[in-house]
Write a protein that holds these residues in place. Structure first.
Motif, mmCIF file in Angstrom:
data_model
loop_
_atom_site.group_PDB
_atom_site.id
_atom_site.type_symbol
_atom_site.label_atom_id
_atom_site.label_comp_id
_atom_site.label_asym_id
_atom_site.label_seq_id
_atom_site.Cartn_x
_atom_site.Cartn_y
_atom_site.Cartn_z
ATOM 1 N N ARG A 1 0.874 -1.181 0.000
ATOM 2 C CA ARG A 1 0.000 0.000 0.000
ATOM 3 C C ARG A 1 0.903 1.220 0.000
ATOM 4 O O ARG A 1 1.802 1.320 0.840
ATOM 5 C CB ARG A 1 -0.870 -0.048 1.264
ATOM 6 N N LEU A 2 0.703 2.134 -0.947
ATOM 7 C CA LEU A 2 1.646 3.244 -1.102
ATOM 8 C C LEU A 2 0.924 4.594 -1.089
ATOM 9 O O LEU A 2 0.005 4.831 -1.878
ATOM 10 C CB LEU A 2 2.419 3.094 -2.422
ATOM 11 N N VAL A 3 1.367 5.472 -0.173
ATOM 12 C CA VAL A 3 0.870 6.854 -0.115
ATOM 13 C C VAL A 3 1.996 7.738 -0.642
ATOM 14 O O VAL A 3 3.143 7.602 -0.208
ATOM 15 C CB VAL A 3 0.520 7.251 1.334
ATOM 16 N N VAL A 4 1.683 8.638 -1.582
ATOM 17 C CA VAL A 4 2.742 9.414 -2.240
ATOM 18 C C VAL A 4 2.487 10.916 -2.115
ATOM 19 O O VAL A 4 1.355 11.360 -1.929
ATOM 20 C CB VAL A 4 2.850 9.034 -3.743
ATOM 21 N N HIS A 5 3.594 11.673 -2.243
ATOM 22 C CA HIS A 5 3.476 13.139 -2.200
ATOM 23 C C HIS A 5 4.617 13.766 -2.995
ATOM 24 O O HIS A 5 5.744 13.271 -2.973
ATOM 25 C CB HIS A 5 3.525 13.628 -0.742
ATOM 26 N N ASP A 6 4.293 14.860 -3.696
ATOM 27 C CA ASP A 6 5.312 15.658 -4.403
ATOM 28 C C ASP A 6 4.782 17.088 -4.440
ATOM 29 O O ASP A 6 3.569 17.310 -4.357
ATOM 30 C CB ASP A 6 5.511 15.109 -5.834
ATOM 31 N N VAL A 7 5.692 18.068 -4.538
ATOM 32 C CA VAL A 7 5.223 19.455 -4.686
ATOM 33 C C VAL A 7 4.598 19.653 -6.069
ATOM 34 O O VAL A 7 3.781 20.550 -6.261
ATOM 35 C CB VAL A 7 6.352 20.496 -4.450
#
Ligand code: NAD
Length: 295
Positions: free
Chosen positions: A26-32
């Motif tokens: 399960r993958l939670v991702v973030h980028d500007v």
């Protein structure tokens, strides 16, 4: 299945995150910047901040450009540090300062979580093929927990020592790569000016004691005049700055590293910050008044 987080989905982070998803986590991702569609389609969830990623994940991977970016990801308002607690592990895979890394690790440890510095070598090709070399610093228990995940992204995974030692290893790697590019550039320039065919010289040398991945890959780029990145000169300047800053702090002379940095600076002055680092040969060619002939 683990709850994982990934922050920084650029050239390297995007395929690396993709391998973790493909392995069924399960993958939670973030980028500007907007999260790449392919990751969302493959089942990743986008979070609005590093804090959100950390709250929803047991292991949080970071892959951003430089030391100030890692500092921001961890400690800005809404950063990862606000969402970690005991039992979680922060894994920074960016190539950044070994000294700053030790401070980052202490601050994350003070919140109860473990920290691993785990920079990589192998470039975009290695990230896509899951064949990266991963050099890790940090506690052995945390390393053993994350190792199966590293093995989804890379082939040669080594625990080098404590926090900062992974980054120190990466700086050492970048010294070798820069100086070898310089050596290959000088050798092919010499051969070309002497009237030999640099493509055949490179081919002949590939069988002998001077063979290397740099002669193979970067030597071919020099001969074919292919300077599309690959690995941008500005990123290699960042890495050699880490080497030279470290040398100053340690009271150590690194004369050839300083010269290689000056050659990258000369390329940048010619508008080449975003050229592939094999374009260092252009600075040598300018000084020689001779260009390696096209193959
Ligand atoms: P990149 O610029 O392509 O990607 C970096 C990503 O981080 C971008 O998507 C950017 O939007 C994101 N980012 C920046 N600041 C952020 C923040 N505060 N919060 C969230 N996201 C943020 O860079 P890259 O080529 O993927 O390189 C990443 C690291 O890997 C660098 O340290 C680089 O030196 C290292 N590295 C790169 C290569 C290569 O060949 N490109 C090879 C080995 C190591």
């Amino acid at each position: 299945m683990s709850n994982l987080g990934f922050i920084g989905l650029g050239i390297m982070g995007r395929p690396m995150a993709g391998h973790l998803l493909a392995a069924g986590h399960r993958l939670v991702v973030h980028d500007v910047n907007p999260v790449p569609d392919d990751l969302l389609k493959a089942g990743a969830t986008a979070a609005k901040s590093g804090k959100d990623v950390a709250e929803q994940s047991d292991i949080i991977f970071i892959m951003v450009p430089d030391t100030p970016h890692v500092n921001a990801v961890l400690f800005d308002k809404g950063g990862v540090a606000e969402g970690v607690k005991a039992g979680k592990i922060v894994v920074d895979m960016s190539s950044i300062s070994p000294l700053a890394t030790k401070e980052f690790a202490k601050a994350i440890n003070a919140r109860g979580a473990d920290y691993l510095d785990a920079p990589v070598s192998g470039g975009e090709v290695g990230a896509k093929a899951a064949s990266l070399t991963i050099m890790v610093g940090g506690p052995e228990n945390a390393f053993n927990t994350v190792k199966p995940l590293f093995e989804k992204m890379g082939k040669n995974v080594t625990l080098v020592g404590g926090n900062g030692d992974g980054q120190t290893t990466k700086v050492a790697n970048q010294i070798i790569v820069a100086l070898t590019i310089e050596a290959v550039g000088e050798a092919l320039l010499f051969a070309s000016k002497a009237g030999a065919d640099p493509a055949l010289v490179r081919q002949a040398l590939m069988g002998g004691f001077a063979s290397s991945r740099i002669l193979e890959v970067h030597g071919e780029r020099m001969v074919k005049r292919n300077f599309e990145p690959g690995f941008r000169i500005e990123l290699h300047q960042k890495d050699l700055n880490l080497a030279l800053d470290g040398a100053r702090a340690l009271g150590l002379a690194l004369p050839a590293t300083a010269m290689a940095q000056q050659l990258f600076n000369a390329c940048a002055a010619q508008g080449g910050k975003a050229w592939d680092h094999s374009a260092m040969v252009k600075a040598l060619e300018l000084a020689a008044g001779h260009e390696i002939a096209k193959a």
